[in-house]
Design an enzyme around this catalytic site. Sequence first.
Site, PDB file in Angstrom:
ATOM      1  N   SER A 223       0.806  -1.080   0.025  1.00  0.00           N
ATOM      2  CA  SER A 223      -0.107  -0.015  -0.048  1.00  0.00           C
ATOM      3  C   SER A 223       0.919   1.157  -0.019  1.00  0.00           C
ATOM      4  CB  SER A 223      -1.043   0.016   1.240  1.00  0.00           C
ATOM      5  OG  SER A 223      -1.520   1.453   1.451  1.00  0.00           O
TER       6      SER A 223
ATOM      7  N   LYS B  88      -4.506  -6.593   3.444  1.00  0.00           N
ATOM      8  CA  LYS B  88      -4.593  -5.322   2.576  1.00  0.00           C
ATOM      9  C   LYS B  88      -5.965  -5.195   2.113  1.00  0.00           C
ATOM     10  CE  LYS B  88      -2.992  -2.330  -0.518  1.00  0.00           C
ATOM     11  NZ  LYS B  88      -3.854  -2.009  -1.441  1.00  0.00           N
TER      12      LYS B  88
ATOM     13  N   HIS C 286      -7.428  -3.329   4.621  1.00  0.00           N
ATOM     14  CA  HIS C 286      -6.960  -1.961   4.653  1.00  0.00           C
ATOM     15  C   HIS C 286      -7.794  -1.149   3.558  1.00  0.00           C
ATOM     16  CE1 HIS C 286      -4.372   1.033   2.427  1.00  0.00           C
ATOM     17  NE2 HIS C 286      -3.841   1.140   3.678  1.00  0.00           N
ATOM     18  N   ASN C 287      -8.080  -1.795   2.294  1.00  0.00           N
ATOM     19  CA  ASN C 287      -8.642  -0.943   1.458  1.00  0.00           C
ATOM     20  C   ASN C 287     -10.106  -0.696   1.696  1.00  0.00           C
ATOM     21  OD1 ASN C 287      -6.330  -1.290   0.026  1.00  0.00           O
ATOM     22  ND2 ASN C 287      -7.182  -1.382  -2.001  1.00  0.00           N
TER      23      ASN C 287
ATOM     24  N   GLU D  44      -9.945   2.043   4.037  1.00  0.00           N
ATOM     25  CA  GLU D  44      -9.505   3.201   3.105  1.00  0.00           C
ATOM     26  C   GLU D  44     -11.032   3.766   2.475  1.00  0.00           C
ATOM     27  OE1 GLU D  44      -6.275   2.398   0.127  1.00  0.00           O
ATOM     28  OE2 GLU D  44      -7.895   3.134  -1.532  1.00  0.00           O
TER      29      GLU D  44
HETATM   30  C1  6PG Z   1      -3.044   1.553  -1.653  1.00  0.00           C
HETATM   31  C2  6PG Z   1      -4.295   1.579  -2.442  1.00  0.00           C
HETATM   32  C3  6PG Z   1      -4.085   1.162  -3.858  1.00  0.00           C
HETATM   33  C4  6PG Z   1      -5.189   1.628  -4.790  1.00  0.00           C
HETATM   34  C5  6PG Z   1      -6.524   0.538  -4.737  1.00  0.00           C
HETATM   35  C6  6PG Z   1      -7.900   1.150  -4.511  1.00  0.00           C
HETATM   36  O1  6PG Z   1      -3.360   1.094  -0.646  1.00  0.00           O
HETATM   37  O2  6PG Z   1      -1.878   2.019  -2.203  1.00  0.00           O
HETATM   38  O3  6PG Z   1      -5.568   0.744  -1.769  1.00  0.00           O
HETATM   39  O4  6PG Z   1      -4.048  -0.293  -3.610  1.00  0.00           O
HETATM   40  O5  6PG Z   1      -5.830   2.868  -4.328  1.00  0.00           O
HETATM   41  O6  6PG Z   1      -6.297   0.092  -6.119  1.00  0.00           O
HETATM   42  O7  6PG Z   1      -8.124   1.687  -5.654  1.00  0.00           O
HETATM   43  P1  6PG Z   1     -10.095   1.650  -5.958  1.00  0.00           P
HETATM   44  O8  6PG Z   1     -10.298   3.155  -5.403  1.00  0.00           O
HETATM   45  O9  6PG Z   1      -9.588   1.887  -7.635  1.00  0.00           O
HETATM   46  O10 6PG Z   1     -10.724   0.392  -5.462  1.00  0.00           O
END
Ligand code: 6PG
Length: 468
Positions: free
Chosen positions: A130, A184, A187-188, A191
């Site tokens: 990430s 991960k 994490h997303n 995010e």
């Molecule tokens: C990171 C991000 C990276 C990317 C993802 C999410 O941790 O560096 O999460 O992996 O931004 O692909 O992207 P989307 O918003 O397109 O799902």
Amino acid sequence: MTLARIGLIGLGTMGAALALNIAEKGHRIAVWNRTSQVTREFHAGAGALAPQIVPTESLADLVAALAPPRAIILMVPAGPVVDDQIAALRPLLAPEDLIIDAGNANFHDTERRAAAAEAAGEAFLGMGVSGGEEGARHGPSIMGGGPRAAWDRVAPVLESIAARHQGAPCATWMGPRGAGHFVKTVHNGIEYADMQMIAEAYGLMRDGLGLTAAQIAPVFARWNGGILKSYLIEISAAVAAATDPETGTAMLDVIVDAAGQKGTGRWTAIEAQHLAAPIPVIEAAVAARNISARREERAAGQAAFGAGPQPLSLPLEDIEGALIAGKILCYAQGFTMLAAASESYGWGVPLPECAKVWRAGCIIRSAMLDDMAQALTDDPARNLIFAPAFADLLRQHHGALRRVVAEAALRGHALPALSAGLAWFDTMRTARGTANMIQGQRDYFGAHGFQRLDGKPLPHGPWAGQGA
Ligand code: 6PG
């Protein structure tokens, strides 16, 4: 020619940045890309790092350029491309040579690939990375999964390229097989939720308080000096402050309000359902992205049902407080889900290490994660909302979250993530819930039975036999 310490396949944005990072940290690296022109251009543009990089024109050349036992990072698009790449590469390698998938893989794919590698006695790691391009180039957060011995072999390289939090590298082994990619994925999911809640705060300021983007930017910047200090708040200030070079208006005001997504947030929501792990804030954030894409339908909705969000009278401190509470609730859900998955898949993911590895380099890095790491170290099994530091913050700020959600509802502002957080919080502080009614209904139409509070046996209610 000196053999390279590590190899990398896929010189797209992330792969190229990671390769330069590895070279810069003093490791000789061999690289290969499907299109040789890309490899040559990458090498030609590597400047002072070029002598550390061995460009290769075929997979066989790449393998020959590496010191055994070899380690090769794949930075190719997630999905079938990874399987194709492994199938092409494996026959050229010895079993102990290590393939590391560093893309945003679905952890189910990583579990499958890990099982196949294990059965064949071949070394394989799935690794979440990430931090976007900037992180890959100067210090990402790295979440590894696979055999511990394989991780240990490459850990010195990975730790040297990772971000550092107070000197500690943010590169950690999370457990066997798909554990790293799963961490991960969560994490997303977090995010997505963090971004959505910030977008909701932006909407309240824009539509409710009538602030311009230029006025909103310093608010985010100010919040970034407090409890909310984080990369996402910092970049939100920068995004709000930017001007469109073409029109001179605020950049935010020319960006279409439909969010893209590659799928990792959605995977978090899907997996949460499989695990029966409640993560309503993350689920709301995923749904909000889907709804955002339906622009025409939303425009028709505004025409049919009213003029959109109305002015609000809310102090900025309440919006900040709502974000603080929402953030804690969201992370508490994310960590609970991680624990549930770890148990279900038998990974033994160390929760405090997850919080620690997210403290620098990754997209969700924040000051709060430091305190979360401490709270999870003190008691990894306790829901974060009960950790004294976070319980105190929630007691201080849930009133603000409540006022914001209530005012927003009255004035027609959609706050899917913040309101999902509040509903979860209120459910979590209601000892006597309402599922007794659900149990009554289930028994009425399906004779499913229920438990009595007094513990007395009674398989069915007095309605037995009435049916659906
Ligand atoms: C990171 C991000 C990276 C990317 C993802 C999410 O941790 O560096 O999460 O992996 O931004 O692909 O992207 P989307 O918003 O397109 O799902």
